[in-house]
Write a protein that holds these residues in place. Sequence first.
Motif, mmCIF file in Angstrom:
data_model
loop_
_atom_site.group_PDB
_atom_site.id
_atom_site.type_symbol
_atom_site.label_atom_id
_atom_site.label_comp_id
_atom_site.label_asym_id
_atom_site.label_seq_id
_atom_site.Cartn_x
_atom_site.Cartn_y
_atom_site.Cartn_z
ATOM 1 N N LYS A 171 0.855 -1.182 0.000
ATOM 2 C CA LYS A 171 0.000 0.000 0.000
ATOM 3 C C LYS A 171 0.888 1.228 0.000
ATOM 4 N N ALA A 172 0.589 2.177 -0.882
ATOM 5 C CA ALA A 172 1.481 3.315 -1.080
ATOM 6 C C ALA A 172 1.748 4.083 0.209
ATOM 7 N N THR A 173 0.697 4.250 1.018
ATOM 8 C CA THR A 173 0.866 5.085 2.204
ATOM 9 C C THR A 173 1.518 4.336 3.364
ATOM 10 N N ASP A 174 1.858 3.057 3.145
ATOM 11 C CA ASP A 174 2.581 2.321 4.186
ATOM 12 C C ASP A 174 4.088 2.526 4.086
ATOM 13 N N LEU A 175 4.534 3.198 3.028
ATOM 14 C CA LEU A 175 5.978 3.384 2.852
ATOM 15 C C LEU A 175 6.483 4.584 3.655
ATOM 16 N N SER A 176 7.802 4.676 3.765
ATOM 17 C CA SER A 176 8.397 5.825 4.459
ATOM 18 C C SER A 176 8.283 7.065 3.582
ATOM 19 N N GLY A 177 8.524 8.223 4.171
ATOM 20 C CA GLY A 177 8.405 9.486 3.442
ATOM 21 C C GLY A 177 9.250 9.510 2.177
ATOM 22 N N GLY A 178 10.499 9.101 2.310
ATOM 23 C CA GLY A 178 11.402 9.125 1.165
ATOM 24 C C GLY A 178 10.934 8.186 0.058
ATOM 25 N N GLN A 179 10.422 7.018 0.461
ATOM 26 C CA GLN A 179 9.925 6.062 -0.531
ATOM 27 C C GLN A 179 8.660 6.583 -1.199
ATOM 28 N N GLN A 180 7.796 7.198 -0.395
ATOM 29 C CA GLN A 180 6.569 7.765 -0.962
ATOM 30 C C GLN A 180 6.900 8.805 -2.013
ATOM 31 N N GLN A 181 7.915 9.583 -1.713
ATOM 32 C CA GLN A 181 8.287 10.615 -2.663
ATOM 33 C C GLN A 181 8.777 10.000 -3.970
ATOM 34 N N ARG A 182 9.507 8.894 -3.877
ATOM 35 C CA ARG A 182 9.994 8.265 -5.103
ATOM 36 C C ARG A 182 8.852 7.635 -5.883
ATOM 37 N N VAL A 183 7.835 7.129 -5.167
ATOM 38 C CA VAL A 183 6.650 6.624 -5.864
ATOM 39 C C VAL A 183 5.981 7.773 -6.612
ATOM 40 N N SER A 184 5.871 8.903 -5.924
ATOM 41 C CA SER A 184 5.245 10.075 -6.512
ATOM 42 C C SER A 184 6.013 10.523 -7.761
ATOM 43 N N LEU A 185 7.326 10.450 -7.653
ATOM 44 C CA LEU A 185 8.185 10.819 -8.777
ATOM 45 C C LEU A 185 7.970 9.864 -9.945
ATOM 46 N N ALA A 186 7.959 8.554 -9.634
ATOM 47 C CA ALA A 186 7.755 7.556 -10.690
ATOM 48 C C ALA A 186 6.380 7.735 -11.327
ATOM 49 N N ARG A 187 5.383 8.017 -10.502
ATOM 50 C CA ARG A 187 4.023 8.199 -11.000
ATOM 51 C C ARG A 187 3.961 9.349 -12.008
ATOM 52 N N SER A 188 4.712 10.409 -11.724
ATOM 53 C CA SER A 188 4.704 11.551 -12.630
ATOM 54 C C SER A 188 5.532 11.288 -13.879
ATOM 55 N N MET A 189 6.610 10.492 -13.730
ATOM 56 C CA MET A 189 7.522 10.331 -14.863
ATOM 57 C C MET A 189 7.070 9.305 -15.886
ATOM 58 N N VAL A 190 6.352 8.242 -15.437
ATOM 59 C CA VAL A 190 6.006 7.183 -16.398
ATOM 60 C C VAL A 190 5.121 7.667 -17.538
ATOM 61 N N VAL A 191 4.374 8.744 -17.329
ATOM 62 C CA VAL A 191 3.520 9.240 -18.408
ATOM 63 C C VAL A 191 4.296 10.150 -19.366
ATOM 64 N N GLN A 192 5.584 10.297 -19.117
ATOM 65 C CA GLN A 192 6.451 11.153 -19.928
ATOM 66 C C GLN A 192 5.838 12.514 -20.199
ATOM 67 N N PRO A 193 5.704 13.311 -19.133
ATOM 68 C CA PRO A 193 5.109 14.641 -19.314
ATOM 69 C C PRO A 193 6.046 15.548 -20.111
ATOM 70 N N LYS A 194 5.454 16.584 -20.688
ATOM 71 C CA LYS A 194 6.275 17.543 -21.434
ATOM 72 C C LYS A 194 7.171 18.329 -20.505
ATOM 73 N N LEU A 195 6.726 18.422 -19.251
ATOM 74 C CA LEU A 195 7.443 19.206 -18.264
ATOM 75 C C LEU A 195 7.171 18.563 -16.915
ATOM 76 N N LEU A 196 8.212 18.418 -16.115
ATOM 77 C CA LEU A 196 8.006 17.825 -14.791
ATOM 78 C C LEU A 196 8.353 18.868 -13.726
ATOM 79 N N MET A 197 7.424 19.069 -12.810
ATOM 80 C CA MET A 197 7.674 20.048 -11.751
ATOM 81 C C MET A 197 7.668 19.351 -10.394
ATOM 82 N N LEU A 198 8.564 19.794 -9.522
ATOM 83 C CA LEU A 198 8.646 19.200 -8.194
ATOM 84 C C LEU A 198 8.605 20.297 -7.141
#
Lengths: 341, 259
Positions: free
Chosen positions: A133-160
């Motif tokens: 479950k996504a929210t069972d991970l640590s903060g740092g891991q959650q952030q990397r999930v969030s990053l992967a979630r944004s990157m897999v769709v290959q956006p034209k621009l990625l903002m953090l």
Amino acid sequence: MSDQTYLSLENLSLAYGKTTAVKDLNLTIRKGELLALLGPSGCGKTTTMRAIAGLMNPVGGKIVLDGRDITHVPANKREIGLVFQSYALFPHLTVFENVAFGLRMKGVQGNELRQKVEAGLKSVGLLSFAERKATDLSGGQQQRVSLARSMVVQPKLLMLDEPLSNLDARLRLDMRSELQRLQKETGMTMIFVTHDQVEALALADKIVVMRNGAIEQIGTPEDIYNRPATDFVADFVGFENIFKLRDGKLIADGKEFALGAECPNAPGLAWRPGMVTLGEGPFSGTVLGVSFAGNIRGYVLDTPLGPIRAEVDAARPAYTLGEQVAFDLPVASAAPLHRVG
Amino acid sequence: MIRRLFTPLTLFLMMLFLIGPFLIIVAASFSAGETLAFPPQGFSFRWIIKVFTIESFRQSFGVSMFLAIGGTLAALILGIPASYAMSRYRLPFAETVRFLVSMPIIVPGIIVGLALLRYFVIPVGMSVTLALFVAHTALILPYAVRVVSASLANLRADIEEAAVILGSSRLGAFFRVVLPNIRGGILSAFILGFVTSFNQVPVSLFLSGPGVRTLPIDMLGYMENVFDPSIAALSSLLAFLSIGIVFAAERFLGFSRYV
Ligand SMILES: Nc1ncnc2c1ncn2[C@@H]1O[C@H](COP(=O)(O)OP(=O)(O)O)[C@@H](O)[C@H]1O
Ligand SMILES: [Mg+2]
């Protein structure tokens, strides 16, 4: 990196009700560039990002991405990724399904979906966590999930938004190099927000310093670090001795002070503590404070110019509290400011 | 000494008053005798079995089930969007809406029932079933809004924005990430509404017509005419049904977190 403008903000103005948050912002980014929005808390960084993402309607101005005016394109059609400061993972979904969300929205299914999600999770080192479950991970891991979630769709621009500020010191360094690596690998155009100048200097190709909803300076990390344009930027990047200049003389405490050399024609000058010369010079002051920091020693001097902060090699003999010390503010090393106040 | 005994004694007496009558009813439902009496005479399942053969109970059970399920669903269909709007947007009349929505809890049920009878059923000719349905929906609405609002308050608003940025429409984001995350609250609201409606007497009192009355009202009527243990048997069955539902809800959903 191409020379063409990829994203441009033209006279962008943003407001919450009647309160203006950002006014007349002008900014351009080239493809593949890594841009940092740097500024103290409350200066409008998040607001600017939300407007670029389409979560907020500008009260004025224009946003152009890849040659297309997207000012009025709804957020779900912009193909811009945003990693929220809070990560904003979907609590009811697994890590896999979180990352798959955007792909599913695009109609990707079956094997292709699985492959893309797994590649995304692999690139952030979380493949083995796919079924958690996504929210069972640590903060740092959650952030990397969030990053992967944004990157897999290959956006034209990625903002953090403040990607490093919720992490502890160790993780912050890891994440910093990870972001750099991912950006190199994908060649993605990225904007990241930070209130930490060290992060901005270390990561960005270009830094935008913001203050009170307006841009203070845009430049390379070298520009910002060595040639701050205003007293605000100078202060932000560690020039602790900042003075107004009038007719070639320093203004301090309402009085004028002549410097040893010919002054540049600028409204202000700034010195880092390390640029102040101690032991000789036309000025003198009393030692108010001493602090030892390994290879250097820092001093605060009480002088007719006001408090002066200086740093010298710790190998040199130390001055003691209350001692009178001569010092100089060398014009040659000073950073001339284009605007003060 | 007296002080030390006081608390446990009070507790014991309270339990006795609350649970005692219930235990007596349960015991009476297994009586083999002809009248509702305690201690029960003998032991049998005949009254429990009889409950299922009484036609009017079967009918009014159907009405009560329809009202409890239908009324709760209707209250949720109205209440979920209302709670969502009040939690996510600064609406000009949010406080008024909140107040209006909780009116049915404040106004005595008997007045609601009478008002519906006097101003809708009699002059307009609204059917009793519809009046009952409206009354039960209105009665459940406050619970639905409260419970759903509570679970919405625990849900971050930015996950909807995340969904939108990933390509979902606003409405899609509601169904994809809001609803799934408040489903525990919705189920809790459903159970609370169901039980509230099923046990409701005052509102339904005036609203009964030929062949249309809720189970509790029907039981009152039955008791006025017949004094056999079947009423005890039915009461026990209903009590165990309620306990079962709440127990299952707590076990699987953590019901008490939302109420
Ligand atoms: N939802 C909001 N409603 C009203 N004012 C807001 C809201 N969010 C931010 N602001 C105001 O807008 C300004 C910029 O905020 P923000 O963009 O969040 O700053 P930063 O991200 O740089 O810390 C601040 O003065 C803040 O108080
Ligand atoms: Mg912010």
